[in-house]
Design a protein around this motif. Structure first.
Motif, PDB file in Angstrom:
ATOM      1  N   LYS A   2      93.869 -77.760  36.909  1.00 40.07           N
ATOM      2  CA  LYS A   2      93.894 -78.202  38.299  1.00 40.07           C
ATOM      3  C   LYS A   2      92.988 -77.320  39.144  1.00 40.07           C
ATOM      4  N   ILE A   3      91.872 -77.888  39.629  1.00 36.12           N
ATOM      5  CA  ILE A   3      91.028 -77.169  40.587  1.00 36.12           C
ATOM      6  C   ILE A   3      91.701 -77.266  41.942  1.00 36.12           C
ATOM      7  N   ASN A   4      91.742 -76.140  42.661  1.00 37.87           N
ATOM      8  CA  ASN A   4      92.611 -76.071  43.838  1.00 37.87           C
ATOM      9  C   ASN A   4      92.163 -76.962  44.993  1.00 37.87           C
ATOM     10  N   ILE A   5      90.893 -77.397  44.985  1.00 37.49           N
ATOM     11  CA  ILE A   5      90.466 -78.399  45.957  1.00 37.49           C
ATOM     12  C   ILE A   5      89.833 -79.548  45.184  1.00 37.49           C
ATOM     13  N   ASN A   6      89.596 -80.652  45.847  1.00 35.63           N
ATOM     14  CA  ASN A   6      89.136 -81.863  45.165  1.00 35.63           C
ATOM     15  C   ASN A   6      87.643 -81.754  44.829  1.00 35.63           C
ATOM     16  N   ILE A   7      87.367 -81.211  43.653  1.00 36.59           N
ATOM     17  CA  ILE A   7      85.996 -81.066  43.166  1.00 36.59           C
ATOM     18  C   ILE A   7      85.930 -81.697  41.783  1.00 36.59           C
ATOM     19  N   SER A   8      85.010 -82.644  41.602  1.00 34.47           N
ATOM     20  CA  SER A   8      84.878 -83.272  40.287  1.00 34.47           C
ATOM     21  C   SER A   8      83.460 -83.187  39.734  1.00 34.47           C
ATOM     22  N   ASN A   9      82.519 -82.654  40.530  1.00 31.27           N
ATOM     23  CA  ASN A   9      81.141 -82.528  40.067  1.00 31.27           C
ATOM     24  C   ASN A   9      80.451 -81.407  40.849  1.00 31.27           C
ATOM     25  N   PRO A  10      79.280 -80.965  40.401  1.00 31.04           N
ATOM     26  CA  PRO A  10      78.605 -79.844  41.068  1.00 31.04           C
ATOM     27  C   PRO A  10      78.217 -80.112  42.515  1.00 31.04           C
ATOM     28  N   ASP A  11      77.873 -81.364  42.842  1.00 29.60           N
ATOM     29  CA  ASP A  11      77.507 -81.663  44.228  1.00 29.60           C
ATOM     30  C   ASP A  11      78.688 -81.424  45.167  1.00 29.60           C
ATOM     31  N   GLU A  12      79.881 -81.845  44.741  1.00 26.95           N
ATOM     32  CA  GLU A  12      81.079 -81.609  45.552  1.00 26.95           C
ATOM     33  C   GLU A  12      81.393 -80.118  45.621  1.00 26.95           C
TER      34      GLU A  12
END
Length: 249
Positions: A2-12
């Motif tokens: 679980k990444i603590n904020i909504n990040i799913s790719n390098p741009d985000e």
């Protein structure tokens, strides 16, 4: 994982948590962007979830990541303007124990300045002396001149992160990313030079990828809510991660 904020790719990742050096650090085959590609496994970049990559190392067999904090700041002393900047900090469980992992990612980047360069102002001298006392048992002297400040601040920040998150065991990991056709630096000697000076450390060296040394129980002067110094059993180690060098469009 679980990444603590909504990040799913390098741009985000870049949009939410840009590296300290801005665009000049955000390039293919530089550590900030390469780490983002690895942790998010962008376009199946490394073919495995980051948690599974860690489990490939004997030290982390059975490890389960609970929370992952990219670009995390840890205050290891009372200076509010200069915290430790972890490339990645994680809370995990292994064998029923809650542990902290803090990463310094590298491609061809070197460590920051040596301690000998931290003697040109009273503020830097004071901070350097405190860190040397914490880890070496005495103020800075010429014996420590070639130790890299980044190693001391990283270990101190790892202790702070572990203590803040209820972890008695902490790992500081130099995460060497090896892309195709890119010269990298060998950081193992610099890590081992640091280990040799820590009186509580095990008498062994970091010898290759997945190798760790127990530095023993270490503390920093920053206090918890009970007025006690922050402390943890600290391990320092080195992991190599080969990548394809794929470009992001």
């Amino acid at each position: 994982m679980k990444i603590n904020i909504n990040i799913s790719n390098p741009d985000e990742w870049k949009l939410a948590l840009p590296p300290a050096g801005g665009d000049k650090q955000w390039k293919d085959k530089f550590s900030a962007k390469e780490l983002a590609k690895i942790v998010t496994n962008y376009k199946n970049y490394v073919g495995k979830d980051f948690e599974l990559l860690l489990q490939d190392n004997e030290e982390f067999k059975g490890l389960k990541l609970i929370n992952v904090f990219p670009e995390h700041l840890s205050h290891f002393d009372d200076n509010p303007r200069d915290p430790r900047h972890h490339d990645l900090a994680c809370i995990a469980e292994k064998d029923g124990e809650r542990i902290a992992l803090c990463f310094e990612a590298k491609v061809s980047e070197s460590f920051d300045k040596r301690l000998s360069s931290w003697q040109n102002s009273d503020g830097k001298k004071t901070r350097c002396n405190i860190l040397c006392k914490n880890f070496f048992g005495c103020n800075y002297n010429d014996k420590f001149k070639d130790v890299y400040y980044q190693l001391l601040s990283a270990v101190a920040g790892t202790i702070a992160f572990a203590s803040e998150n209820g972890c008695s065991k902490a790992y500081f990991i130099v995460y060497q990313i090896i892309p195709e056709e890119k010269k990298t630096s060998d950081h193992k000697k610099k890590i081992n030079d640091f280990i040799k000076l820590v009186p509580t450390a095990e008498k062994k060296e970091v010898v290759g990828s997945g190798s760790f040394v127990n530095l023993g129980g270490l503390k920093i002067d920053r206090k918890n809510e009970k007025g006690e110094p922050l402390c943890a059993e600290v391990y320092i180690g080195y992991i190599e991660q080969k990548v394809t060098g794929e470009k992001i469009d």
